[in-house]
Structures are given as C-alpha cells and as structure tokens.
Write a protein that holds these residues in place. Structure first.
Motif, PDB file in Angstrom:
ATOM      1  N   THR A  16      43.783 -18.474  70.915  1.00  0.00           N
ATOM      2  CA  THR A  16      44.030 -17.943  69.445  1.00  0.00           C
ATOM      3  C   THR A  16      42.905 -16.832  69.422  1.00  0.00           C
ATOM      4  OG1 THR A  16      44.671 -19.952  68.714  1.00  0.00           O
ATOM      5  CG2 THR A  16      43.352 -18.455  67.217  1.00  0.00           C
ATOM      6  N   VAL A  17      41.656 -17.018  70.001  1.00  0.00           N
ATOM      7  CA  VAL A  17      40.616 -16.124  70.140  1.00  0.00           C
ATOM      8  C   VAL A  17      41.011 -14.540  70.677  1.00  0.00           C
ATOM      9  CG1 VAL A  17      38.126 -15.609  70.683  1.00  0.00           C
ATOM     10  CG2 VAL A  17      38.735 -17.849  69.601  1.00  0.00           C
ATOM     11  N   TYR A  18      41.630 -14.882  72.000  1.00  0.00           N
ATOM     12  CA  TYR A  18      41.888 -13.925  72.602  1.00  0.00           C
ATOM     13  C   TYR A  18      43.022 -12.997  72.059  1.00  0.00           C
ATOM     14  CZ  TYR A  18      43.608 -11.098  76.852  1.00  0.00           C
ATOM     15  OH  TYR A  18      44.105 -10.384  77.581  1.00  0.00           O
ATOM     16  N   ARG A  19      43.930 -13.773  71.325  1.00  0.00           N
ATOM     17  CA  ARG A  19      44.870 -12.977  70.449  1.00  0.00           C
ATOM     18  C   ARG A  19      44.314 -12.105  69.569  1.00  0.00           C
ATOM     19  NH1 ARG A  19      46.844 -13.887  65.903  1.00  0.00           N
ATOM     20  NH2 ARG A  19      46.268 -16.096  66.015  1.00  0.00           N
ATOM     21  N   LEU A  20      43.410 -12.630  68.751  1.00  0.00           N
ATOM     22  CA  LEU A  20      42.463 -12.027  67.889  1.00  0.00           C
ATOM     23  C   LEU A  20      41.887 -10.734  68.277  1.00  0.00           C
ATOM     24  CD1 LEU A  20      41.560 -14.845  65.304  1.00  0.00           C
ATOM     25  CD2 LEU A  20      43.317 -13.158  64.997  1.00  0.00           C
ATOM     26  N   LEU A  21      41.371 -10.742  69.531  1.00  0.00           N
ATOM     27  CA  LEU A  21      40.651  -9.693  70.285  1.00  0.00           C
ATOM     28  C   LEU A  21      41.509  -8.547  70.381  1.00  0.00           C
ATOM     29  CD1 LEU A  21      38.621 -11.692  72.876  1.00  0.00           C
ATOM     30  CD2 LEU A  21      37.476 -10.638  70.516  1.00  0.00           C
ATOM     31  N   LEU A  22      42.828  -8.529  70.782  1.00  0.00           N
ATOM     32  CA  LEU A  22      43.742  -7.552  70.900  1.00  0.00           C
ATOM     33  C   LEU A  22      44.677  -7.399  70.027  1.00  0.00           C
ATOM     34  CD1 LEU A  22      44.409  -8.564  74.783  1.00  0.00           C
ATOM     35  CD2 LEU A  22      42.680  -7.119  73.679  1.00  0.00           C
ATOM     36  N   ASP A  23      44.486  -7.737  68.710  1.00  0.00           N
ATOM     37  CA  ASP A  23      45.381  -7.505  67.586  1.00  0.00           C
ATOM     38  C   ASP A  23      44.916  -6.340  66.533  1.00  0.00           C
ATOM     39  OD1 ASP A  23      46.274  -8.015  64.666  1.00  0.00           O
ATOM     40  OD2 ASP A  23      47.986  -8.804  65.898  1.00  0.00           O
ATOM     41  N   LEU A 145      35.219 -13.083  63.115  1.00  0.00           N
ATOM     42  CA  LEU A 145      36.408 -13.385  64.279  1.00  0.00           C
ATOM     43  C   LEU A 145      36.503 -15.308  64.184  1.00  0.00           C
ATOM     44  CD1 LEU A 145      38.325 -12.853  66.440  1.00  0.00           C
ATOM     45  CD2 LEU A 145      36.146 -12.790  68.100  1.00  0.00           C
ATOM     46  N   ALA A 146      35.364 -15.576  64.130  1.00  0.00           N
ATOM     47  CA  ALA A 146      35.592 -17.212  64.156  1.00  0.00           C
ATOM     48  C   ALA A 146      36.188 -17.740  62.839  1.00  0.00           C
ATOM     49  CB  ALA A 146      34.139 -17.979  64.091  1.00  0.00           C
ATOM     50  N   ALA A 147      35.830 -17.105  61.661  1.00  0.00           N
ATOM     51  CA  ALA A 147      36.468 -17.592  60.575  1.00  0.00           C
ATOM     52  C   ALA A 147      37.999 -17.433  60.450  1.00  0.00           C
ATOM     53  CB  ALA A 147      35.609 -16.927  59.334  1.00  0.00           C
ATOM     54  N   LEU A 148      38.166 -16.063  61.138  1.00  0.00           N
ATOM     55  CA  LEU A 148      39.677 -15.892  60.982  1.00  0.00           C
ATOM     56  C   LEU A 148      40.428 -16.769  61.983  1.00  0.00           C
ATOM     57  CD1 LEU A 148      41.556 -13.613  60.066  1.00  0.00           C
ATOM     58  CD2 LEU A 148      40.980 -12.322  61.829  1.00  0.00           C
ATOM     59  N   ALA A 149      39.778 -17.122  63.305  1.00  0.00           N
ATOM     60  CA  ALA A 149      40.287 -17.818  64.278  1.00  0.00           C
ATOM     61  C   ALA A 149      40.677 -19.551  63.718  1.00  0.00           C
ATOM     62  CB  ALA A 149      39.485 -18.011  65.569  1.00  0.00           C
ATOM     63  N   GLU A 150      39.366 -19.935  63.085  1.00  0.00           N
ATOM     64  CA  GLU A 150      39.455 -21.281  62.454  1.00  0.00           C
ATOM     65  C   GLU A 150      40.397 -21.436  61.380  1.00  0.00           C
ATOM     66  OE1 GLU A 150      34.855 -21.784  63.962  1.00  0.00           O
ATOM     67  OE2 GLU A 150      35.350 -21.824  61.975  1.00  0.00           O
ATOM     68  N   THR A 151      40.276 -20.511  60.294  1.00  0.00           N
ATOM     69  CA  THR A 151      41.163 -20.817  59.141  1.00  0.00           C
ATOM     70  C   THR A 151      42.310 -19.588  58.798  1.00  0.00           C
ATOM     71  OG1 THR A 151      39.618 -19.257  57.843  1.00  0.00           O
ATOM     72  CG2 THR A 151      38.826 -21.588  58.254  1.00  0.00           C
ATOM     73  N   GLY A 152      42.388 -18.570  59.629  1.00  0.00           N
ATOM     74  CA  GLY A 152      43.132 -17.612  59.180  1.00  0.00           C
ATOM     75  C   GLY A 152      43.009 -16.778  58.257  1.00  0.00           C
ATOM     76  N   GLU A 153      41.597 -16.774  57.745  1.00  0.00           N
ATOM     77  CA  GLU A 153      40.858 -15.978  56.663  1.00  0.00           C
ATOM     78  C   GLU A 153      39.537 -15.661  56.938  1.00  0.00           C
ATOM     79  OE1 GLU A 153      41.275 -18.239  53.034  1.00  0.00           O
ATOM     80  OE2 GLU A 153      43.329 -18.678  53.221  1.00  0.00           O
ATOM     81  N   LEU A 154      39.040 -14.535  56.313  1.00  0.00           N
ATOM     82  CA  LEU A 154      37.659 -14.222  56.341  1.00  0.00           C
ATOM     83  C   LEU A 154      37.013 -14.793  55.435  1.00  0.00           C
ATOM     84  CD1 LEU A 154      38.162 -10.494  56.834  1.00  0.00           C
ATOM     85  CD2 LEU A 154      37.553 -11.959  58.671  1.00  0.00           C
ATOM     86  N   PRO A 155      35.579 -15.082  55.554  1.00  0.00           N
ATOM     87  CA  PRO A 155      34.661 -15.944  54.567  1.00  0.00           C
ATOM     88  C   PRO A 155      34.622 -14.950  53.424  1.00  0.00           C
ATOM     89  CG  PRO A 155      33.470 -14.908  56.730  1.00  0.00           C
ATOM     90  CD  PRO A 155      35.023 -14.661  56.794  1.00  0.00           C
TER      91      PRO A 155
END
Length: 155
Positions: A16-23, A145-155
C-alpha cells in the motif's frame, strides 16, 4: 552538502505504501508540507522515468526557490524495488546557486509491528536548504503519507 534521515511507522502493508509513493495523484496529496499546495506536472513511475512537481506557499512569501512563492523540482526514478525501495534523484529549478545541485532521496520500506517502517534519506542537500526545515517538511509529508495509507484520507 548535507543529509537528513527520517523514520516513520505506518499501520498499512508495504504494498500500500509503495503504491502511494508511485501514484501521481497520491504524491500530489501527501508530498506537500502544510501551508503549501502541490501540482504534479509530469510523472512517469518507472526506472528512468521522470517527474516534475511544484509546491506553492498558500500565503505570500519570499521563500520559494524557483519564484517568490513556489519551489519547482524535477527528477528521475533511479531504482524501484516493488514494495521495498524507491530511489529518486531530484533538483530544484532555480537560479539561486545556494540551492542548486542534484539530491538523492532513498525511501526504504520494511515490515514492522504489523505495518511498515519507512526509512527516508535525503542526501546531497544544498547548503541553502536548512536541515531543520527539510526534516520538518519530510516529517509532515510522511505523516500525510501514513494517514493516506492507513485511512485513505489526509488528516
């Protein structure tokens, strides 16, 4: 030239984290410090692929590296190891010699405590980039990035 090192724990899988690094859409959301907006102009997430991103301060300022309010940087993906590592070489678009030169950003992902441990190293920081500001900016971004990976949303 200096370096900053940041570690962060994410309650999400490495994939999940890797995908967000490259999206590109995700990068526009998380790789921007608070008080700034981001625009991804170009993004080709493959080894040898290039990217170009601008970060603009929300309030009028004279601290931008490219213009009074904006930092524009471009770079290329040097190494991509799925779910493990992203290595980028980046450079600010600027006429200011204090902030010129290529920098290398290495992000390593490892399993840790039911989630992912991010280890980010930013090498080759130009003398005109204060270490504390770079570290703060990366801390804010990795928190997003952590918030997006954990919840799909930004804080």
């Amino acid at each position: 030239m200096a370096s900053t090192r940041i570690g962060w724990h994410v309650n999400a899988a490495r994939a999940t984290v890797y995908r967000l690094l490259l999206d590109a859409d995700a990068v526009a959301m998380w790789q921007v410090p608070t008080g700034m907006t981001s625009q991804v102009h170009e993004f080709d997430p493959r080894e040898g692929g290039v990217f170009r991103i601008s970060l603009t301060y929300d309030e009028p300022t004279d601290t931008g590296k490219t213009t009074a309010q904006t930092d524009i940087f471009h770079g290329r993906f040097v190494r991509l190891v799925p779910d493990e590592q992203v290595v980028e070489v980046v450079e600010f678009e600027t006429d200011d010699p204090a902030v010129t030169g290529e920098m290398t950003i290495t992000i390593d992902l490892a399993d840790a405590d039911g989630g992912t441990r991010i280890s980010a190293v930013h090498d080759g920081l130009p003398d005109g980039v204060p270490l504390d500001q770079n570290e703060l900016g990366w801390s804010i971004s990795l928190g997003k990035l952590a918030a997006l990976a954990e919840t799909g949303e930004l804080p």
